[in-house]
Design a protein around this motif. Structure first.
Motif, PDB file in Angstrom:
ATOM      1  N   ASN A  40       0.780  -1.230   0.000  1.00 43.31           N
ATOM      2  CA  ASN A  40       0.000   0.000   0.000  1.00 43.31           C
ATOM      3  C   ASN A  40       0.816   1.288   0.000  1.00 43.31           C
ATOM      4  OD1 ASN A  40      -1.616  -1.970   2.190  1.00 43.31           O
ATOM      5  ND2 ASN A  40      -2.788  -1.279   0.435  1.00 43.31           N
ATOM      6  N   THR A  41       2.033   1.231   0.483  1.00 43.34           N
ATOM      7  CA  THR A  41       2.847   2.440   0.505  1.00 43.34           C
ATOM      8  C   THR A  41       4.040   2.327  -0.424  1.00 43.34           C
ATOM      9  OG1 THR A  41       4.093   1.615   2.404  1.00 43.34           O
ATOM     10  CG2 THR A  41       2.205   3.043   2.861  1.00 43.34           C
ATOM     11  N   ARG A  42       4.023   1.356  -1.305  1.00 43.32           N
ATOM     12  CA  ARG A  42       5.102   1.211  -2.281  1.00 43.32           C
ATOM     13  C   ARG A  42       4.532   1.086  -3.680  1.00 43.32           C
ATOM     14  NH1 ARG A  42       9.007  -3.121  -2.388  1.00 43.32           N
ATOM     15  NH2 ARG A  42       7.394  -4.489  -1.569  1.00 43.32           N
ATOM     16  N   VAL A  43       5.261   1.641  -4.629  1.00 44.81           N
ATOM     17  CA  VAL A  43       4.924   1.429  -6.031  1.00 44.81           C
ATOM     18  C   VAL A  43       6.140   0.825  -6.710  1.00 44.81           C
ATOM     19  CG1 VAL A  43       3.287   3.340  -6.109  1.00 44.81           C
ATOM     20  CG2 VAL A  43       5.662   3.758  -6.728  1.00 44.81           C
ATOM     21  N   ARG A  44       5.900   0.067  -7.756  1.00 40.60           N
ATOM     22  CA  ARG A  44       6.992  -0.584  -8.486  1.00 40.60           C
ATOM     23  C   ARG A  44       6.895  -0.211  -9.958  1.00 40.60           C
ATOM     24  NH1 ARG A  44       8.829  -6.703  -7.658  1.00 40.60           N
ATOM     25  NH2 ARG A  44      10.039  -5.589  -6.065  1.00 40.60           N
ATOM     26  N   SER A  45       8.027   0.239 -10.485  1.00 46.35           N
ATOM     27  CA  SER A  45       8.107   0.585 -11.901  1.00 46.35           C
ATOM     28  C   SER A  45       9.103  -0.345 -12.566  1.00 46.35           C
ATOM     29  CB  SER A  45       8.564   2.043 -12.060  1.00 46.35           C
ATOM     30  OG  SER A  45       8.764   2.347 -13.419  1.00 46.35           O
ATOM     31  N   GLN A  46       8.779  -0.785 -13.776  1.00 47.22           N
ATOM     32  CA  GLN A  46       9.689  -1.620 -14.544  1.00 47.22           C
ATOM     33  C   GLN A  46      10.242  -0.804 -15.703  1.00 47.22           C
ATOM     34  OE1 GLN A  46       7.995  -5.201 -16.114  1.00 47.22           O
ATOM     35  NE2 GLN A  46       9.979  -6.052 -16.712  1.00 47.22           N
TER      36      GLN A  46
END
Length: 373
Positions: A281-287
């Motif tokens: 919920n408090t992290r985002v992941r980008s590829q």
């Protein structure tokens, strides 16, 4: 010279010769016309060793003055070049210590050198040609250093007339001792010496391939660092098989950029990266996928330029700014990497939603992939 691309044989020139191993064609040197400068076009206060401006050209400064390096527009007239590499002395070192030295070099992968047949009885001669201009006339040293076998050869050339572009051509016989490793590591350094202390100049110049002896590497070299009036410009560097210098091989800009990006690639500071909110919920992941596959898994870094920040944007009705508190660059591969960003809000209702991640408009934030030799 016309070039035909053949899927089996590589490049075939209109004189019938073929080249399959060199990175772009006949020229073993990438960015020999000093056209690509992904890191920037100018660097000041250079007192140590690093890649500063021109792609694939590394400066080695062992306590030999202070320098400014630029991608310059001063070029030899009518030769088809638009840029040169310029070194300009800003703090002089007129009395060199024994181990001092200043050089500009580029490093070559062993797998791109197999057609030189080094270490066999059929070892090929190679010829380097380049344009050079300096206010300081005298003797300079060009060196090839075999990193796999600790062998080297040095050749002198003379800058005859101050402040005048001159073309130089140097041929080096093939080396029948010590094959290059067939891999993606650094096998050969192609070096322009600008200054050297007595540890490298006190012997006899080694003009034929031999086991490296430090004192024999740079004998006769002028000290370009002895005055703040001194500078040097270099362009049109070509290293090719044979004992004859041919016309410089001009690759298309996109071809040469891709060759450079194999070793170093910065993202555009405002280039959006798609990201997804993770279950925490408090992290985002980008590829991120590199534009060009890297030589090896790159070292990752984030370069904040100006007021640059990483900013997340999400929301169904217009973009919403979510500030971040931590960025984790996950282990990269030759093709790309994941980037995890800890953000300042808990977004339980938005798990799985897609965001954009990019540099803040107040500056630029660049993700850098570095696979340099």
């Amino acid at each position: 010279m016309a070039v035909t691309i053949n899927g089996t044989n590589g490049l075939t020139y209109n004189d019938g010769t073929q080249q399959s191993s060199a990175p772009g064609g006949k020229n073993l040197i990438i960015n020999g016309n000093m056209q690509i400068a992904q890191r920037g076009t100018s660097a000041t206060g250079i007192t140590s060793s690093n890649y500063y401006t021109l792609d694939r050209w590394r400066t080695v400064n062992d306590t030999t003055g202070t320098w400014t390096q630029t991608q310059d527009t001063d070029v030899p007239t009518g030769q088809g070049f638009s840029n040169s590499l310029k070194m300009d002395c800003t703090v002089a070192d007129a009395s060199l210590s024994a181990n001092d030295g200043l050089q500009i070099h580029t490093r070559l992968e062993g797998q791109n050198l197999q057609h030189l047949k080094k270490g066999t009885s059929n070892a090929e001669s190679i010829t380097v040609s380049f344009w050079v201009k300096s206010n300081k006339t005298g003797t300079y040293i060009y060196e090839l250093y075999d990193q796999d076998n600790a062998r080297q050869v040095s050749k002198s050339y003379t800058i005859d007339t101050a402040d005048t572009w001159e073309k130089k051509t140097i041929t080096i016989d093939g080396d029948t001792t010590g094959a290059f490793d067939n891999d993606n590591a650094n096998s050969l350094s192609s070096t322009f010496w600008l200054s050297a202390g007595s540890n490298k100049t006190s012997g006899t110049l080694n003009t034929s391939w031999a086991a490296s002896v430090t004192a024999n590497r740079v004998v006769g070299q002028v000290n370009l660092a002895d005055s703040t009036a001194n500078y040097i410009n270099i362009t049109g560097v070509q290293l090719e098989v044979g004992d004859t210098a041919t016309d410089f091989e001009n690759l298309q800009y996109g071809q040469q950029l891709a060759l450079c990006q194999r070793y170093y690639e910065p993202t555009n500071g405002r280039e959006a990266l798609l990201a997804r909110i993770l279950q925490t919920n408090t992290r985002v992941r980008s590829q991120w996928h590199w534009k060009t596959p890297k030589r090896t898994a790159p070292t990752l870094s984030i370069d904040y330029v100006g007021a640059g920040l990483i900013t997340c944007y999400y929301g169904d009705s217009g973009s919403r700014n979510v500030s971040h508190s931590q960025t984790t660059l996950n282990t990269a591969t030759i093709n790309g990497c994941f980037i995890d960003i800890t953000i300042s809000e808990t977004m339980i209702a938005n798990i799985g939603a897609t965001l954009q991640v990019r540099g803040d408009l107040g500056g630029e934030t660049r993700l850098i992939a570095d696979s340099e030799l």
